[in-house]
Scaffold this motif. Structure first.
Motif, PDB file in Angstrom:
ATOM      1  N   ASP A 119       5.998   8.748  -4.309  1.00 49.70           N
ATOM      2  CA  ASP A 119       5.070   8.133  -3.370  1.00 49.70           C
ATOM      3  C   ASP A 119       5.864   7.575  -2.198  1.00 49.70           C
ATOM      4  OD1 ASP A 119       5.957   5.356  -3.964  1.00 49.70           O
ATOM      5  OD2 ASP A 119       4.934   5.669  -5.877  1.00 49.70           O
ATOM      6  N   THR A 120       5.145   7.172  -1.163  1.00 47.22           N
ATOM      7  CA  THR A 120       5.764   6.581   0.012  1.00 47.22           C
ATOM      8  C   THR A 120       5.033   5.299   0.361  1.00 47.22           C
ATOM      9  OG1 THR A 120       6.426   6.941   2.323  1.00 47.22           O
ATOM     10  CG2 THR A 120       4.334   7.904   1.632  1.00 47.22           C
ATOM     11  N   VAL A 121       5.778   4.282   0.778  1.00 51.12           N
ATOM     12  CA  VAL A 121       5.177   2.997   1.136  1.00 51.12           C
ATOM     13  C   VAL A 121       4.662   3.067   2.572  1.00 51.12           C
ATOM     14  CG1 VAL A 121       5.582   0.541   1.493  1.00 51.12           C
ATOM     15  CG2 VAL A 121       6.640   1.699  -0.455  1.00 51.12           C
ATOM     16  N   LEU A 122       3.369   2.817   2.735  1.00 50.83           N
ATOM     17  CA  LEU A 122       2.779   2.766   4.065  1.00 50.83           C
ATOM     18  C   LEU A 122       2.891   1.379   4.667  1.00 50.83           C
ATOM     19  CD1 LEU A 122      -0.529   4.818   3.640  1.00 50.83           C
ATOM     20  CD2 LEU A 122       1.645   5.586   4.612  1.00 50.83           C
ATOM     21  N   ALA A 123       2.711   0.352   3.842  1.00 48.81           N
ATOM     22  CA  ALA A 123       2.720  -1.010   4.370  1.00 48.81           C
ATOM     23  C   ALA A 123       3.013  -1.993   3.250  1.00 48.81           C
ATOM     24  CB  ALA A 123       1.380  -1.344   5.013  1.00 48.81           C
TER      25      ALA A 123
ATOM     26  N   VAL B   5       0.863  -1.183   0.000  1.00 46.60           N
ATOM     27  CA  VAL B   5       0.000   0.000   0.000  1.00 46.60           C
ATOM     28  C   VAL B   5       0.897   1.230   0.000  1.00 46.60           C
ATOM     29  CG1 VAL B   5      -1.802   1.274   1.207  1.00 46.60           C
ATOM     30  CG2 VAL B   5      -1.816  -1.239   1.232  1.00 46.60           C
ATOM     31  N   LYS B   6       0.744   2.068  -1.029  1.00 43.47           N
ATOM     32  CA  LYS B   6       1.530   3.286  -1.157  1.00 43.47           C
ATOM     33  C   LYS B   6       0.606   4.498  -1.118  1.00 43.47           C
ATOM     34  CE  LYS B   6       5.121   1.243  -4.126  1.00 43.47           C
ATOM     35  NZ  LYS B   6       5.848   1.388  -5.417  1.00 43.47           N
ATOM     36  N   MET B   7       1.186   5.648  -0.813  1.00 48.02           N
ATOM     37  CA  MET B   7       0.406   6.888  -0.838  1.00 48.02           C
ATOM     38  C   MET B   7       1.168   7.963  -1.592  1.00 48.02           C
ATOM     39  SD  MET B   7      -1.407   9.067   2.265  1.00 48.02           S
ATOM     40  CE  MET B   7      -2.795   7.937   2.371  1.00 48.02           C
ATOM     41  N   THR B   8       0.411   8.716  -2.410  1.00 52.83           N
ATOM     42  CA  THR B   8       0.940   9.878  -3.105  1.00 52.83           C
ATOM     43  C   THR B   8      -0.042  11.016  -2.871  1.00 52.83           C
ATOM     44  OG1 THR B   8       1.796  10.673  -5.241  1.00 52.83           O
ATOM     45  CG2 THR B   8      -0.201   9.339  -5.302  1.00 52.83           C
ATOM     46  N   ASP B   9       0.245  12.193  -3.452  1.00 51.13           N
ATOM     47  CA  ASP B   9      -0.576  13.357  -3.137  1.00 51.13           C
ATOM     48  C   ASP B   9      -0.980  14.117  -4.384  1.00 51.13           C
ATOM     49  OD1 ASP B   9      -1.703  15.568  -1.543  1.00 51.13           O
ATOM     50  OD2 ASP B   9       0.007  16.675  -2.302  1.00 51.13           O
TER      51      ASP B   9
ATOM     52  N   THR C 258      -0.226  -4.066  -5.911  1.00 58.01           N
ATOM     53  CA  THR C 258       0.093  -2.741  -5.377  1.00 58.01           C
ATOM     54  C   THR C 258      -1.132  -1.848  -5.450  1.00 58.01           C
ATOM     55  OG1 THR C 258       2.425  -2.879  -6.023  1.00 58.01           O
ATOM     56  CG2 THR C 258       1.528  -0.678  -5.614  1.00 58.01           C
ATOM     57  N   LEU C 259      -1.454  -1.211  -4.330  1.00 57.29           N
ATOM     58  CA  LEU C 259      -2.563  -0.275  -4.264  1.00 57.29           C
ATOM     59  C   LEU C 259      -2.000   1.104  -3.951  1.00 57.29           C
ATOM     60  CD1 LEU C 259      -5.676  -0.012  -4.329  1.00 57.29           C
ATOM     61  CD2 LEU C 259      -5.654  -0.318  -1.853  1.00 57.29           C
ATOM     62  N   LEU C 260      -2.132   2.031  -4.891  1.00 61.33           N
ATOM     63  CA  LEU C 260      -1.635   3.393  -4.718  1.00 61.33           C
ATOM     64  C   LEU C 260      -2.795   4.300  -4.321  1.00 61.33           C
ATOM     65  CD1 LEU C 260       0.743   5.407  -4.976  1.00 61.33           C
ATOM     66  CD2 LEU C 260       0.058   5.753  -7.356  1.00 61.33           C
TER      67      LEU C 260
END
Length: 254
Positions: free
Chosen positions: A80-84, A33-37, A141-143
């Motif tokens: 992006d950054t990896v959360l988990a 699980v990744k997050m971007t903005d 992968t879920l972004l």
């Protein structure tokens, strides 16, 4: 095309081409699980993520984050950054939850830091419903594209609420769009439009804009700058899966 969704109320079915349909529930799948903005007009947006919970038909996995709070505005324009990252029992992916800490969520505006109040129900996690198959041995992968501009709500009494608005992006089956607006002082809102679906962003301080996770197809790109600059439209912009379309320099005039 994937649309903006509100974690607490929306349900989105994602179909990943890299995840072949299968009824085999033996084994595990590595889920990242990744997050971007999607940028907002703030100096910083600090999120304090406590846990990521991933639920599949084969079971539930909880990943404790508990790290340094994340300035989500650092992760935009393709970053992006990896959360988990965790091995999840293969089967049907059903839900992903982000659990935020009660404190530590902040927004910085003109150098001043404000606490972000979160909904009372958020202690159990903001929920993203996902219906997709996890195939043993095939990474998934879920972004999560966090929309800072829409996620922070002013209460009118000098306080700010956090109501996360997220776009879930199937990174393996999408393309991206980028370019540079000249002059950067035009600071336009940029909209990528295909049919009735619209995705928006804003340029950064250098004039750059970036749309991750766009479905393949032909887009109309609208630029809505601040006064006294005039709007502009670029038609027939083709997005191809697995590649980044660069529009180069887009001149905005007064």
């Amino acid at each position: 095309m994937k649309k903006l969704i509100l974690f607490s109320v929306a349900v989105l079915g994602l179909s990943f081409a890299s995840c072949k349909k299968s009824s085999n529930t033996e084994g595990t799948t590595r889920v990242t699980v990744k997050m971007t903005d999607a940028p907002g007009a703030y100096d910083a947006v600090i999120l304090s993520v406590k846990q990521v919970v991933i639920l599949s038909s084969g079971g539930e996995r909880t990943v404790n984050v508990n790290g340094t709070p994340i300035d989500i505005l650092r992760f935009r324009n393709g970053r992006d950054t990896v959360l988990a990252g965790v091995d999840v029992p293969a089967g049907r992916l059903q839900e992903v939850r982000l659990v935020l800490n009660n404190t530590g969520n902040r927004v910085v505006i003109n150098g001043i830091s404000y606490d972000l109040n979160t909904p009372s129900g958020q202690t159990s996690g903001v929920k993203l419903k996902v219906q997709d198959d996890l195939t043993p041995g095939i990474a998934y992968t879920l972004l999560l594209d966090f929309d800072a501009a829409q996620s922070i709500v002013t209460t009118g009494n000098g306080k700010y609420n956090l109501k996360p608005v997220i776009r879930a992006i199937p990174a393996a089956v999408s393309g991206a769009l980028t370019g540079m607006v000249v002059p950067a002082a035009a600071f336009p809102k940029v909209y990528a439009i295909m049919g009735t679906d619209t995705v928006g962003t804003v340029t950064d301080a250098t004039g750059k804009f970036y749309f991750p996770g766009l479905a393949a197809g032909s887009y109309r790109v609208n630029f809505a700058p601040i006064a006294p600059y005039a709007g502009k439209t670029v038609d027939n912009v083709t997005i191809v899966n697995g590649s980044v379309k660069d529009l180069g320099s887009i001149a905005i005039t007064q």
